[in-house]
Design a protein around this motif. Structure first.
Motif, PDB file in Angstrom:
ATOM      1  N   LEU A  70      26.754   4.657 -32.010  1.00  0.00           N
ATOM      2  CA  LEU A  70      26.211   4.290 -33.320  1.00  0.00           C
ATOM      3  C   LEU A  70      24.762   4.701 -33.498  1.00  0.00           C
TER       4      LEU A  70
ATOM      5  N   TYR B 226      24.683   8.120 -34.606  1.00  0.00           N
ATOM      6  CA  TYR B 226      25.346   8.333 -35.896  1.00  0.00           C
ATOM      7  C   TYR B 226      24.463   7.900 -37.068  1.00  0.00           C
TER       8      TYR B 226
ATOM      9  N   TYR C 179      22.534   5.603 -43.130  1.00  0.00           N
ATOM     10  CA  TYR C 179      23.012   4.467 -42.340  1.00  0.00           C
ATOM     11  C   TYR C 179      21.888   3.969 -41.435  1.00  0.00           C
TER      12      TYR C 179
ATOM     13  N   LEU D  23      20.786   0.377 -38.841  1.00  0.00           N
ATOM     14  CA  LEU D  23      21.340  -0.784 -38.154  1.00  0.00           C
ATOM     15  C   LEU D  23      20.710  -2.064 -38.683  1.00  0.00           C
TER      16      LEU D  23
ATOM     17  N   VAL E  45      26.063  -2.171 -39.936  1.00  0.00           N
ATOM     18  CA  VAL E  45      25.385  -0.967 -40.415  1.00  0.00           C
ATOM     19  C   VAL E  45      25.136  -1.075 -41.913  1.00  0.00           C
TER      20      VAL E  45
ATOM     21  N   VAL F 282      32.044  -2.700 -37.818  1.00  0.00           N
ATOM     22  CA  VAL F 282      32.847  -2.017 -36.796  1.00  0.00           C
ATOM     23  C   VAL F 282      34.102  -2.831 -36.522  1.00  0.00           C
TER      24      VAL F 282
ATOM     25  N   ASN G 262      33.735   2.132 -31.776  1.00  0.00           N
ATOM     26  CA  ASN G 262      32.959   2.327 -33.007  1.00  0.00           C
ATOM     27  C   ASN G 262      33.459   3.456 -33.910  1.00  0.00           C
TER      28      ASN G 262
ATOM     29  N   LEU H 261      35.563   1.670 -38.934  1.00  0.00           N
ATOM     30  CA  LEU H 261      34.709   0.704 -39.615  1.00  0.00           C
ATOM     31  C   LEU H 261      35.330   0.338 -40.956  1.00  0.00           C
TER      32      LEU H 261
END
Length: 198
Positions: free
Chosen positions: A47, A50, A76, A78, A84, A106, A112, A115
């Motif tokens: 993640l 990503y 995106y 966190l 996210v 998730v 992951n 989602l």
């Protein structure tokens, strides 16, 4: 037509009706099977790699993107709660910025790759309703290009870290989408003003 021909005519009509029903049934079963075949996802998504900005390169039509004609992106980040944050942006035909803020949850940690995204108001996003599947179907090792979809094969996106993907890369991802059962007859190729100016 005399009375002696009526049974033959009735039998012919019955055969046509039964044959038609069988064909319709087979077609429906084939379609149902095609839409319920398992949808493979990537083995694992990191993640933290990503996160960041992704530019939409191509998509299948999606009702909430009807006004999007150019410069479609998703950012995106966190959340403190480990989910996210999603910030989708695009411009309409008349140049007005469209923005949708949401949250992705998730579904298959620690892999992951599956989602669900909610665009409900922030106070009620925790409710497990009105969420859309966001499955990561293909992702390169450098996290530069991704194919995102969902198991019904109705929606799909190709995203890139840059506003313009190399044609051979895009074709590779689109061919893979077709191999999964996606119909790309209605594919939309996204326009980016940044790509034109570079």
């Amino acid at each position: 037509m005399n009375d002696s021909n009526l049974p033959k005519a009735s039998w012919r009509i019955t055969k046509i009706v039964i044959g038609g029903a069988i064909l319709v049934g087979l077609g429906a079963a084939t379609l149902a099977y095609a839409q319920t075949k398992p949808m493979p996802v990537v083995e694992k998504v990191e993640l933290d790699r990503y996160l960041g900005v992704w530019y939409e390169i191509a998509r299948k039509p999606m009702y909430f993107q009807n006004k999007c004609v150019r410069d479609v992106s998703a950012t995106y980040t966190l959340n403190e709660n480990g989910n996210v944050s999603v910030d989708n942006r695009c411009y309409s035909q008349d140049g007005v910025l469209q923005q949708a803020l949401g949250e992705a949850f998730v579904q298959n940690a620690p892999f992951n790759s599956k989602l669900q995204v909610s665009f409900l108001p922030e106070a009620v996003r925790w409710l497990p309703v009105a969420r859309g599947d966001y499955w990561i179907l293909k992702l390169d090792d450098d996290y530069q290009t991704v194919l995102v979809g969902e198991p019904r094969r109705k929606y799909m996106w190709v995203l890139s870290r840059t506003p313009e993907a190399k044609p051979e890369v895009l074709n590779e991802y689109l061919e893979y989408a077709k191999s999964l059962g996606y119909d790309l007859g209605d594919l939309i190729r996204t326009q980016h003003s940044k790509a034109k100016s570079e």
